[in-house]
Design a protein around this motif. Structure first.
Motif, PDB file in Angstrom:
ATOM      1  N   LEU A  13       0.655  -1.282   0.285  1.00  0.00           N
ATOM      2  CA  LEU A  13      -0.028  -0.482   0.145  1.00  0.00           C
ATOM      3  C   LEU A  13       0.680   1.327   0.313  1.00  0.00           C
ATOM      4  CD1 LEU A  13      -1.825  -1.281   2.609  1.00  0.00           C
ATOM      5  CD2 LEU A  13      -2.978  -1.539   0.074  1.00  0.00           C
ATOM      6  N   VAL A  14       2.551   1.310  -0.290  1.00  0.00           N
ATOM      7  CA  VAL A  14       3.473   2.325   0.009  1.00  0.00           C
ATOM      8  C   VAL A  14       2.778   2.922  -1.389  1.00  0.00           C
ATOM      9  CG1 VAL A  14       4.663   1.270   1.554  1.00  0.00           C
ATOM     10  CG2 VAL A  14       5.046   0.951  -0.871  1.00  0.00           C
ATOM     11  N   GLN A  15       3.352   4.295  -1.465  1.00  0.00           N
ATOM     12  CA  GLN A  15       2.696   4.859  -2.598  1.00  0.00           C
ATOM     13  C   GLN A  15       3.521   4.662  -3.938  1.00  0.00           C
ATOM     14  OE1 GLN A  15       3.113   9.095  -1.835  1.00  0.00           O
ATOM     15  NE2 GLN A  15       1.689   9.976  -3.519  1.00  0.00           N
ATOM     16  N   LYS A  16       4.396   3.886  -3.783  1.00  0.00           N
ATOM     17  CA  LYS A  16       5.340   3.957  -4.511  1.00  0.00           C
ATOM     18  C   LYS A  16       4.576   2.553  -5.677  1.00  0.00           C
ATOM     19  CE  LYS A  16       8.866   1.419  -3.103  1.00  0.00           C
ATOM     20  NZ  LYS A  16       9.616   0.805  -2.678  1.00  0.00           N
ATOM     21  N   ARG A  17       4.073   1.688  -4.897  1.00  0.00           N
ATOM     22  CA  ARG A  17       2.965   0.940  -5.733  1.00  0.00           C
ATOM     23  C   ARG A  17       1.552   0.593  -5.780  1.00  0.00           C
ATOM     24  NH1 ARG A  17       4.686  -4.795  -2.647  1.00  0.00           N
ATOM     25  NH2 ARG A  17       3.440  -5.446  -4.584  1.00  0.00           N
ATOM     26  N   TRP A  18       0.878   2.546  -5.860  1.00  0.00           N
ATOM     27  CA  TRP A  18      -0.164   2.221  -5.296  1.00  0.00           C
ATOM     28  C   TRP A  18      -1.185   2.137  -6.949  1.00  0.00           C
ATOM     29  CZ3 TRP A  18      -1.836   7.593  -3.039  1.00  0.00           C
ATOM     30  CH2 TRP A  18      -1.529   7.750  -2.276  1.00  0.00           C
ATOM     31  N   LYS A  19       0.558   2.113  -8.041  1.00  0.00           N
ATOM     32  CA  LYS A  19      -0.332   2.345  -9.186  1.00  0.00           C
ATOM     33  C   LYS A  19      -0.904   0.533 -10.258  1.00  0.00           C
ATOM     34  CE  LYS A  19       4.186   1.554 -11.262  1.00  0.00           C
ATOM     35  NZ  LYS A  19       5.359   2.436 -12.379  1.00  0.00           N
TER      36      LYS A  19
END
Length: 261
Positions: free
Chosen positions: A122-128
């Motif tokens: 769920l970290v921002q760099k993996r949102w996609k």
């Protein structure tokens, strides 16, 4: 190394935390019923695919499921976690549990939805990699099938990723258990790439009905992809690697304590 203690529920009385949760649950029950009736919608069973569900093996014996769910969402703690006997924490396919807990028959349930899991995904760099949207509903049979077969839909939890990060807060509510009416959960998911929405649905069972999650007290993970939770996975592995195909909605089920009259 972190060690979790699994022990039977304490006998007699409710702790202050339990009393607070109980009154919150009971206060929601009439509203929950009214909203479910207001949100009555037609659901086409033919388009729904089976919703995969994992179960935290051993969670049935943990006294405080709310604390357990909170603990699971802290990846640093979860990486080295083991039960008291030294065994690792594992998510197993809920449909492959030996059987449901028949002690729950005829008892109201308390369901709690905590949100997405595992946190490392769920970290921002993996949102996609995450779905664009998730809508989780509980379905109830029509109160008058002769008049209408439309199920009653309670919109329990949702998530939106487009234009930011917008999950629903955790929620808990009662479900009036009956042998013939067990919880049915449906999730409508828009995949990460924006493809056509996917509808996943599952019920629960006390017996050995093939492919259906067994109903037990404990922590469940509701998969957002059809192929999730087909085999056991260690919590430590999820805490470190967190593959996108195992991103799930974390939910706990336990008996709802009803105060004596």
């Amino acid at each position: 190394m972190n060690t979790l203690r699994a022990r039977p529920e304490p006998k007699g009385g409710l702790r202050r935390r339990d009393v607070f949760a109980l009154f919150s649950t009971l206060a929601l029950t009439p509203w929950f019923s009214d909203l479910a009736f207001a949100q009555s919608l037609l659901t086409d069973a033919a388009v729904a695919r089976p919703l995969p569900a994992g179960f935290l093996d051993g969670s049935r014996e943990v006294p405080d499921l709310r604390d357990l769910a909170s603990w699971l969402r802290q990846p640093v703690l979860a990486q080295g976690a083991r039960w008291e006997d030294g065994s690792s924490l594992r998510i197993v396919p809920a449909a492959e549990l030996f059987q449901g807990d028949t002690e729950l028959i005829g008892r109201p349930l308390r369901l709690r939805i905590d949100g997405l899991y595992p946190p490392a995904a769920l970290v921002q760099k993996r949102w996609k990699e995450l779905p664009l949207s998730i809508d989780l509903d509980l379905l109830f049979p029509s109160p008058d099938p002769a008049f209408s077969k439309e199920p009653l839909r309670f919109q329990a939890w949702s998530f939106r990723r487009k234009a930011g990060w917008n999950p629903s807060p955790p929620i808990r509510f009662n479900f009036p258990l009956d042998w013939q009416v067990l919880p049915v959960i449906e999730m409508r998911i828009v995949p990460a790439g924006g493809a056509a929405p996917v509808t996943l649905r599952t019920g629960f069972t006390f017996d050995d009905e093939p492919g259906v999650p067994r109903l037990q007290r404990g922590v469940y993970l509701l998969g957002t992809q059809p192929n999730a939770w087909r085999s056991p996975v260690d919590i430590a592995t999820l805490a470190r690697r967190a593959p996108a195909e195992l991103v799930s909605v974390l939910m706990s089920i336990e008996p709802a304590e009803v105060p004596a009259e």
